[in-house]
Design a protein around this motif. Structure first.
Motif, PDB file in Angstrom:
ATOM      1  N   GLN A   1       0.819  -1.219   0.000  1.00 46.31           N
ATOM      2  CA  GLN A   1       0.000   0.000   0.000  1.00 46.31           C
ATOM      3  C   GLN A   1       0.849   1.264   0.000  1.00 46.31           C
ATOM      4  O   GLN A   1       0.453   2.282  -0.562  1.00 46.31           O
ATOM      5  CB  GLN A   1      -0.960   0.003   1.178  1.00 46.31           C
ATOM      6  CG  GLN A   1      -2.078  -1.000   0.995  1.00 46.31           C
ATOM      7  CD  GLN A   1      -3.215  -0.810   1.980  1.00 46.31           C
ATOM      8  OE1 GLN A   1      -3.031  -0.210   3.037  1.00 46.31           O
ATOM      9  NE2 GLN A   1      -4.365  -1.332   1.654  1.00 46.31           N
TER      10      GLN A   1
ATOM     11  N   LYS B   1       1.296   1.672  -3.590  1.00 44.92           N
ATOM     12  CA  LYS B   1       0.024   1.861  -4.295  1.00 44.92           C
ATOM     13  C   LYS B   1      -0.570   3.246  -4.024  1.00 44.92           C
ATOM     14  O   LYS B   1      -1.073   3.908  -4.925  1.00 44.92           O
ATOM     15  CB  LYS B   1      -0.986   0.796  -3.850  1.00 44.92           C
ATOM     16  CG  LYS B   1      -0.640  -0.577  -4.363  1.00 44.92           C
ATOM     17  CD  LYS B   1      -1.399  -1.642  -3.622  1.00 44.92           C
ATOM     18  CE  LYS B   1      -2.796  -1.809  -4.162  1.00 44.92           C
ATOM     19  NZ  LYS B   1      -3.370  -3.096  -3.672  1.00 44.92           N
ATOM     20  N   HIS B   2      -0.518   3.644  -2.765  1.00 43.80           N
ATOM     21  CA  HIS B   2      -1.140   4.924  -2.413  1.00 43.80           C
ATOM     22  C   HIS B   2      -0.348   6.098  -2.991  1.00 43.80           C
ATOM     23  O   HIS B   2      -0.917   7.114  -3.389  1.00 43.80           O
ATOM     24  CB  HIS B   2      -1.287   5.039  -0.895  1.00 43.80           C
ATOM     25  CG  HIS B   2      -2.344   4.110  -0.368  1.00 43.80           C
ATOM     26  ND1 HIS B   2      -2.803   4.137   0.925  1.00 43.80           N
ATOM     27  CD2 HIS B   2      -3.036   3.114  -0.981  1.00 43.80           C
ATOM     28  CE1 HIS B   2      -3.740   3.200   1.084  1.00 43.80           C
ATOM     29  NE2 HIS B   2      -3.891   2.565  -0.060  1.00 43.80           N
TER      30      HIS B   2
ATOM     31  N   LEU C   1       1.203   5.972  -5.831  1.00 47.98           N
ATOM     32  CA  LEU C   1       0.809   6.029  -7.246  1.00 47.98           C
ATOM     33  C   LEU C   1      -0.611   6.572  -7.414  1.00 47.98           C
ATOM     34  O   LEU C   1      -0.896   7.310  -8.356  1.00 47.98           O
ATOM     35  CB  LEU C   1       0.949   4.643  -7.878  1.00 47.98           C
ATOM     36  CG  LEU C   1       2.408   4.345  -8.250  1.00 47.98           C
ATOM     37  CD1 LEU C   1       2.699   2.862  -8.255  1.00 47.98           C
ATOM     38  CD2 LEU C   1       2.747   4.952  -9.597  1.00 47.98           C
ATOM     39  N   ALA C   2      -1.497   6.214  -6.487  1.00 51.91           N
ATOM     40  CA  ALA C   2      -2.861   6.752  -6.546  1.00 51.91           C
ATOM     41  C   ALA C   2      -2.814   8.273  -6.397  1.00 51.91           C
ATOM     42  O   ALA C   2      -3.546   9.002  -7.077  1.00 51.91           O
ATOM     43  CB  ALA C   2      -3.731   6.128  -5.458  1.00 51.91           C
TER      44      ALA C   2
END
Lengths: 411, 366
Positions: free
Chosen positions: B261, B264-265, B267-268
């Protein structure tokens, strides 16, 4: 590139506006949007029911639904256009969004023909109100980890357990509920979905007092509540599949937060005197103000991109998923900053406060807004997995029966 | 509502993307970084021959006569490719300045040569380490003679023509005439050459009216900021994709780092900033193309959002790569360098925020 309606859209908008003008009063523009005057709930529900019935009669209550269920058989962009026009009028809404946005669409997808016939129209006309019973104290972001038990008994099921964060449960007539019917199989496999009468024996609704002191949601307790098997939606053990229909609609139903924004902050900054002059002349204040303006406009124009896709009959792109990730923290930070600007005066939350405590109130509710309908963190997972194609986190609960999950041991 | 580029504009964008994909991959950008050439000659020549450079120059002056919307889609692709070419100096700044303020004679003389790529033109505004402002500008023009020192000037060493900001006016200077000395200036992004230009009683003519230099410069800046913002959006998307590809391919502790995460976060968050910037840029493109009353607000809004999107994507792309991202051989440095260069060309983000709030105060939008 332009922001104009197509000729068909313009025609639809004109018709909607004409109908609204004939049936409702325009909003009083001079009203300060920071003023919050709330009538009692029962009064608001009554006027919402009356307005909903009028709207349904004219076909505007469910524009995209098929005519056989009282809809107009229209397009998504027509639905948006009507909502834009209705927003200019002083009408009571807000009680039927969950029912018409999530519950009835789930019914239309999974219920029998007789049930659709029986339940769709009364919901549409505001005669019956629906709620959604998914979240539980131990199943929030991980809603498939829910524990409310359904046990089969002949032609009936017996439900025991507790749901939480249920909006409107105190006045609702019906609800949709997802339960655990088999704890001996994997988490997602042992769920079964029902709709039920909220006045059934064994249901107790208690308001949740939020940290703000207000109560907008409920806990709902189920003690030996009997539900006929004919009210099961989908097969036994396939409740998750049905729940996905509802959740897909949730993303469409939960709109962007509203509240005080950069323009109220600009007003405040003009009125506050800091040590080195008016706050609006302070470089840090200007920088923050600009950031929030840019975010607000970015979301507005992102919406324009979504509307463009709808107008062309296309599926909107993934950019629409950024809305709540941006608006939640923005509202919280902006309100917090506005309070900071006032120094000690910013703690006041009563008649003496600035703008009727609009900033204080937003500072409180924004903390919950960042969690409701998908936390900031879950939404980032969704963007990174569904938009950017990154892999899911390693799941320790896959292939393990619900009973054997670490979180359920000894409980 | 049709808040999108037209099919023709998207086709033009595809063509630019294909050309740059073929001729200007990152190994070509590296050639300019590591070599002595001030820009990539072949890529620049191709962009001129295919008409991209002259897209928004009227046909009467040798261009394709398309609009600024077409220029916006080309800009996005130049940004995506981190193209090492003098496009922004010649086109967004010099050609636009001449289109806006030039006399018929000036347009006829210079625009065809700029559009065809025969000459490179640039804008000379900065005078060292303080942002330019009428209070601090020293460059003067009087009696057709211009004196002052300008730096850093993009493409200043090779440009044939400069639009020069003086204390009170904009001026055109043919840099091949007498009274000009130039020397290269080292910058954080060697893929875009910069120079110091000293004007010592150089022959110059006014561009636009005397005394209107600063206001004309600000209006030019707003318009160019929108085109730069599209470059920044293209660059931010490329940097995000570079980080995403690496997150999918790199394994740590037995799994793809893109499954954590923390990554991922990050990149989000790149995606969120990118989409806010893109949406703001679309609106600014429309404002530019229709010359709307809120052009200045729209430009500042797009500029601020795009600067932030590229800053974040470029720096967090290196972070996602870990150690390899910090090496000379890795390509992550290109975005880091270009993002900062673009953020400061036309003035840094705090200046644009201040400008935006001044506009909001004026229009009394509250």
């Amino acid at each position: 590139m332009n922001l104009n309606d197509t000729p068909e859209e313009a025609k639809f908008r004109a018709a909607a506006r004409a109908w609204l003008t004939a049936n409702a009063r325009p909003k009083d523009k001079s009203k300060d949007r920071t003023k919050r005057v709330q009538k009692p709930e029962s009064e608001r529900l009554d006027s919402a029911r009356q307005w909903q019935a009028k709207k349904a009669e004219a076909g505007y209550a469910a524009i995209t639904w098929a005519p056989e269920y009282g809809g107009m058989g229209g397009s998504s962009i027509q639905s948006v256009i009507y909502a834009q026009e209705e927003a200019k009028f002083d009408v009571q809404g807000g009680f039927f969004d969950i029912g018409l946005g999530m519950c009835i669409p789930t019914m239309l997808a999974w219920a029998t023909a007789e049930q659709k016939e029986r339940y769709a129209k009364p919901a549409l006309y505001g005669q019956e109100v629906w709620c959604q019973l998914f979240s539980e104290p131990s199943a929030g972001s991980d809603v498939a980890g829910l524990r409310t038990k359904a046990t089969r008994d002949g032609d009936e099921w017996i439900i025991n357990g507790q749901k939480v964060w249920t909006s409107g449960a105190q006045y609702c007539d019906y609800g949709i509920i997802v339960t655990r019917s088999d704890p001996n199989v994997a988490k997602h496999k042992g769920l079964t979905f029902f709709f039920l009468d909220m006045k059934s024996a064994g249901i107790e609704v208690r308001p949740i007092k939020q940290m703000s002191g207000e109560s907008g949601f409920n806990e709902v307790f189920f003690t030996d509540v009997r539900v006929p098997d004919s009210q099961r939606l989908g097969a036994v053990g396939e409740g998750w599949k049905v729940a996905l229909t509802t959740l897909m609609n949730e993303r469409l139903a939960i709109g962007q937060g509203s509240g005080v924004d950069y323009s109220e902050l600009l007003d405040l900054a003009r009125s506050i005197e800091l040590e080195d002059g008016p706050a609006i002349k302070n470089a840090n204040v200007r920088s923050r103000l600009a950031d929030w303006y840019v975010q607000t406009q970015g979301l507005k124009y992102t919406k324009f991109r979504t509307l463009t896709a709808l107008s062309k009959g296309q599926t909107p792109g993934p950019e629409s998923s950024i809305g709540k990730i941006v608006s939640g923290p923005k509202m919280q930070d902006l309100a917090s900053f506005a309070m900071d600007l006032q120094g000690q005066g910013g703690i006041m939350d009563g008649d003496e406060s600035v703008m009727n405590s609009a900033f204080q109130s937003q500072w409180m509710w924004a903390a919950g807004y960042r969690i409701a309908g998908g936390t900031d963190e879950i939404l980032r997972n969704i963007v990174s997995e569904q938009v950017l194609g990154l892999p899911q986190d390693i799941r320790v609960d896959k292939g393990v029966s619900f009973n054997e999950l670490v979180s359920n041991q000894g409980k | 509502m049709d808040f999108d580029f037209s099919e023709d504009q998207k086709l033009l964008k595809e063509q630019a993307r294909k050309f740059l994909g073929d001729k200007c991959d990152l190994s070509q950008v590296r050639k300019v970084l590591e070599g002595d050439a001030p820009h990539h000659g072949e890529v620049w020549q191709g962009l001129c021959e295919l008409g991209f450079a002259g897209a928004a120059v009227p046909e009467a002056y040798g261009g394709l006569g398309l609009g600024t919307l077409e220029l916006c889609v080309v800009a996005e692709e130049l940004g995506r490719a981190i193209a090492p070419v003098p496009f922004s100096s010649s086109i967004y700044l010099a050609a636009e300045a001449i289109k806006l303020y030039g006399s018929e004679e000036q347009k006829k003389l210079w625009l065809p040569r700029i559009a065809s790529g025969e000459i490179i033109a640039t804008l000379a505004a900065a005078e060292g380490t303080s942002p330019p402002h009428p209070r601090s500008l020293k460059t003067q023009i009087s009696g057709g003679k211009l004196s002052g020192v300008k730096l850093p000037i993009a493409d200043g060493a090779e440009a044939t023509l400069a639009v020069v900001l003086t204390q009170d006016s904009l001026a055109l200077v043919d840099l091949t005439t007498g009274g000009i000395t130039r020397k290269a200036v080292k910058t954080i992004d060697p893929t875009r050459a910069h120079a110091e230009i000293t004007f010592d009683n150089a022959s110059a003519e006014l561009l636009g009216a005397q005394g209107e230099g600063w206001q004309n410069y600000c209006a030019l800046e707003s318009r160019a900021a929108i085109l730069f913002a599209f470059e920044q959006v293209g660059g931010a998307e490329a940097a995000m994709n570079m980080a995403k590809d690496y997150a999918l391919e790199r394994y740590a502790f037995g799994r793809q780092i893109g499954s954590y995460q923390a990554i991922k976060h990050k990149l989000a968050d790149m995606y969120v900033r990118l989409e806010l910037a893109r949406s703001n840029c679309y609106y600014a493109a429309m404002a530019l193309s229709e010359d709307t009353a809120d052009l200045e607000i729209a430009a500042a809004t797009a500029r601020i959002a795009a600067t932030e999107a590229y800053r974040f994507a470029a720096q967090e792309n290196i972070q996602t790569h870990g150690g390899i991202g910090f090496t000379w051989e890795a390509d992550a440095q290109f975005h880091y360098r270009r993002a900062k260069l673009l953020a400061l060309t036309l003035g840094g983000p705090e200046r644009w925020k201040d400008r935006l709030v001044s506009q909001l105060e004026k229009t009394n939008i509250a």
